[in-house]
Design a protein around this motif. Structure first.
Motif, PDB file in Angstrom:
ATOM      1  N   GLN A 182       0.820  -1.209   0.000  1.00  0.00           N
ATOM      2  CA  GLN A 182       0.000   0.000   0.000  1.00  0.00           C
ATOM      3  C   GLN A 182       0.854   1.260   0.000  1.00  0.00           C
ATOM      4  N   SER A 188      -3.019   3.978  -3.334  1.00  0.00           N
ATOM      5  CA  SER A 188      -3.265   3.918  -1.888  1.00  0.00           C
ATOM      6  C   SER A 188      -2.345   4.839  -1.101  1.00  0.00           C
ATOM      7  N   LEU A 235      -5.126  -1.825  -5.755  1.00  0.00           N
ATOM      8  CA  LEU A 235      -3.744  -1.352  -5.764  1.00  0.00           C
ATOM      9  C   LEU A 235      -3.225  -1.153  -7.181  1.00  0.00           C
TER      10      LEU A 235
END
Length: 363
Positions: A182, A188, A235
């Motif tokens: 992340q 993200s 992602l």
């Protein structure tokens, strides 16, 4: 294929062969995060592989994402895992714990303190997550402050020390899908501090986690799992994705980690780049590897070890099946996670071995 059966020196341990059990979440731990009552049997049954990488194990309360996953940060966790390790070592195997901090892939219902999940930025993944009350939308996480990032890194190091105290041979940093990934992904991570923006900044968290663990337990006891091709859970590393991973692997190589564990989704060029950049062991996991290609990546020199997941889950004596060219038991996805209505053994420790099948012994 013969090379895959040969011993291999991985850091300070010698593996009996080059098969690796990939980490697989089973969600069968006790509510306090200690390994469940059958964990030692489950892992012990599969310890004929050279290296076992455990299911994702949270390094703190804030690290938990799913219900009934194990931890390694309390005295009770250490004691519980020691029994599991003893079972693996007694059968000639070795074990690294996968340290998994879920980040935004979490829900307050699944954590001991019922707090909001934390992540690089306050961006929800747009996914649902399993809770004991069923599937629920994942709420927006809270962005970690810069000081909290430093505390999170310390959590990793502390849990690595606890892993060694429990008798583990090392730890693997989970760098796919969860907090480490992340930080790498633009989708993200929209931070404006030293952990966001440039390739170097987005890779900084992973590098500092590795540095902290190396300082605590040694590089030869530390590995990391990465997947340049993974795009699940909302992602997206961005168009420079391959460069992000090339940079990260090059920087991690300077630390002398025991291995990188690559989950591969199709970019063969980057695998060859890693082979040139990385000077320690490479474990390669191809999720859809055909049976007739077992050992191929080791024979070609692209990898040093190969990891397998569902096949080892359903075939505790996986290597015996490979050697005998015997049909594999089939893994049933419906029994992957959590305790089953048919009993705690169902889909966990009740898969038959090849010997038992040949002798007509029920599983």
């Amino acid at each position: 294929m013969n090379a895959i059966y040969s011993p291999f020196q991985l850091g300070r341990i010698q593996l009996q062969n080059r098969f690796v059990m990939a980490p697989m979440t089973r969600a069968r731990a006790n509510p306090d995060g200690t390994p469940g009552p059958l964990a030692a049997e489950y892992y012990g049954q599969r310890a004929s592989v050279g290296l076992t990488v455990t299911e994702g194990t949270q390094p703190s309360d804030d690290g938990q994402g799913y219900p009934l996953t194990p931890g390694i940060y309390t005295n009770a966790h250490v004691a519980g895992w020691r029994v599991v390790n003893d079972g693996i070592h007694a059968r000639g195997g070795h074990v690294f714990y996968q340290l998994m901090r879920a980040g935004r892939m979490s829900h307050p219902d699944n954590t001991p303190h019922h707090r909001q999940g934390v992540a690089p930025s306050a961006i929800a993944p747009g996914e649902q997550i399993y809770t004991l009350d069923g599937m629920k939308n994942i709420p927006v996480p809270r962005a970690l402050t810069t000081d909290e990032v430093a505390a999170t890194i310390k959590d990793y190091a502390c849990s690595a020390r606890r892993a060694i105290e429990s008798g583990a041979d090392g730890v693997e940093i989970h760098g796919v899908a969860y907090l480490v990934h992340q930080f790498l992904a633009k989708s993200s991570n929209q931070r404006t501090d030293r952990y966001g923006g440039s390739i170097e900044n987005r890779a900084r968290f992973a590098i500092e986690v590795a540095q902290a663990i190396v300082a605590e337990i040694g590089a030869d006891r530390t590995g990391i799992r990465l997947s340049p091709g993974f795009t699940g859970f909302g992602l997206d590393v961005g168009p420079e994705g391959p460069d992000v991973f090339r940079y990260l692997v090059g920087e991690l190589d300077k630390l002398g980690l025991a291995y990188i564990h690559i989950v591969h989704y199709g970019d063969e060029d980057i695998l060859h780049d890693f082979r040139r950049i990385w000077h320690q062991a490479i474990i390669l996991n191809r999720p859809a590897r055909p049976r007739d290609e077992i050992g191929k990546d080791i024979a070609s020199g692209l990898a040093d070890l190969e990891s397998y997941g569902a096949h080892i889950l359903a075939n505790p004596d996986f290597i015996d099946h490979v050697v005998a060219n015997a049909p594999f038991n089939t893994a049933d996805h419906s029994v992957y996670f959590g305790y089953q209505p048919k009993g705690p053994e169902a889909g966990y420790t009740d898969f038959p071995t090849l010997k038992a099948e040949q002798e007509g012994v029920p599983g």
